[in-house]
Scaffold this active site. Structure first.
Site, mmCIF file in Angstrom:
data_model
loop_
_atom_site.group_PDB
_atom_site.id
_atom_site.type_symbol
_atom_site.label_atom_id
_atom_site.label_comp_id
_atom_site.label_asym_id
_atom_site.label_seq_id
_atom_site.Cartn_x
_atom_site.Cartn_y
_atom_site.Cartn_z
ATOM 1 N N LYS A 1 13.905 -11.336 22.057
ATOM 2 C CA LYS A 1 14.750 -12.303 21.489
ATOM 3 C C LYS A 1 13.855 -13.393 20.810
ATOM 4 C CE LYS A 1 17.254 -12.355 25.843
ATOM 5 N NZ LYS A 1 16.234 -12.169 27.066
ATOM 6 N N HIS B 1 18.303 -15.821 20.404
ATOM 7 C CA HIS B 1 18.494 -16.328 21.773
ATOM 8 C C HIS B 1 19.415 -17.329 21.960
ATOM 9 C CE1 HIS B 1 15.370 -16.599 25.218
ATOM 10 N NE2 HIS B 1 16.589 -16.709 25.754
ATOM 11 N N ASP C 1 14.243 -6.324 29.664
ATOM 12 C CA ASP C 1 14.920 -7.620 28.718
ATOM 13 C C ASP C 1 13.975 -8.594 28.882
ATOM 14 O OD1 ASP C 1 17.450 -8.986 27.519
ATOM 15 O OD2 ASP C 1 16.494 -10.399 28.778
ATOM 16 N N TYR D 1 9.450 -16.056 27.063
ATOM 17 C CA TYR D 1 9.147 -15.756 28.155
ATOM 18 C C TYR D 1 7.494 -15.572 28.446
ATOM 19 C CZ TYR D 1 14.101 -14.534 28.785
ATOM 20 O OH TYR D 1 15.426 -14.502 28.980
#
Ligand code: NAP
Length: 276
Positions: free
Chosen positions: A80, A113, A50, A55
């Site tokens: 996402k 998200h 994930d 990120y």
């Protein structure tokens, strides 16, 4: 929930693919750490990773998958759509950027998200198109509360496959969970270790001793037995192993009830409940 699970156990989504119940989260894993964490996880048998555009480690996730030699089709890859990229045209571009960084033609699950007001419905239309174009096998949402899901379902032709929300014994939105179950939306528990902030809880320590397991393992096992898909994060290979060693024991029904009674609406991440 069948308790005879293992690291490869999957649950079907409402969109024709199946998701491994245990995944590795990589939020806050710096690029090099992330590469090594994904590599360690895949070696241990994890098949669900994930990540998210925000990120900043999609490139390393993609590289670790590629270098693992494991067939792409055997790995369930999630990323996402970030808030700044919400909107129809923007979202279409964003998935292409993510795919390029991940070095793959498709993701197994693409999630919105966060339920950004005024944008999320257009974003969802873009996700529907990405699914039709084969860029996302399944599409879903994250941080959507019941009101956001109701709002989305009014107009959408595809029901989200998954809703990824913060969920652990100290934060349980049972009405959201029931709503998702009723609509066939999988609930995926993020921050299942309460972001590491409740690992010292004495009740948890007592139970961990009883089962001869670590506090983290009790939280992950509780999540699995509660019927959630669960994505603990660690950058540490020893902990990545520990977090997957949750299939050889069962928490008793009485202890499940006890842990389930610990809800205190303790939220460690962002709060979507006030989003219009
Ligand atoms: N959709 C969203 O908005 C959203 C928000 C938050 C998270 N997520 C996803 O969910 C994943 C998990 O959530 P999270 O990262 O917030 O928190 P988490 O998995 O609940 O906890 C991670 C923390 O616990 C530590 N930890 C991991 N395993 C441990 C163990 N066995 N013993 C002791 N400490 C341990 C980790 O440190 P080390 O790394 O040093 O081991 C890290 O500090 C994220 O990585 C991300 O993929 C999604």
């Amino acid at each position: 929930m069948n308790l005879e699970l293992n690291i490869s156990s999957k649950v079907p989504t409402n969109q024709s693919n199946s998701v491994p119940l245990l995944g590795l989260g990589v939020w806050k894993s710096r690029p090099k750490e992330c590469y090594e964490a994904v590599q360690a996880a895949l070696e241990l048998g994890y098949r669900h990773i994930d990540t998210a555009a925000i990120y900043g480690n999609e490139k390393e996730v993609g590289a670790a998958i590629k270098d693992s030699g494991i067939k792409r089709t055997d790995i369930f890859l999630v990323t996402k759509l970030w808030n700044a990229d919400q909107g129809y045209e923007e979202a279409l571009k964003a998935i292409d950027v993510s795919l390029q960084k991940l070095g793959t033609d498709y993701v197994d699950m693409y999630l919105i998200h966060f339920p950004v007001s005024g944008k999320r419905k257009d974003s969802w239309k873009a996700l529907e198109k990405s699914k039709m174009d084969g860029k996302a096998k399944s599409i879903g949402v994250s941080n959507f509360m019941v009101s956001h899901l109701e709002d989305l379902l009014k107009e959408s032709s595809i029901v989200p496959a998954m809703n990824q929300v913060e969920y652990h014994p100290f934060l349980q939105d049972t009405s959201l969970k029931e709503y998702c179950q009723k609509k066939g939306i999988l609930l995926e528990a993020y921050s299942p270790l309460a972001h590491g902030q409740k690992l010292e809880d004495e009740r948890l320590t007592t139970l961990a001793k009883k089962y001869n397991k670590s506090n983290a393992q009790i939280l992950i096992r509780w999540s699995l037995q509660s019927g959630n898909v669960v994505i603990p994060k660690s950058k540490n290979p020893t902990r990545i192993r520990e977090n997957a060693d949750v299939f050889g024991f069962t928490i008793s029904p009485e202890d499940m009830i006890e842990i389930t009674s610990w809800n205190e609406n303790f939220r460690t991440c962002w709060d979507p409940t006030t989003v219009e």
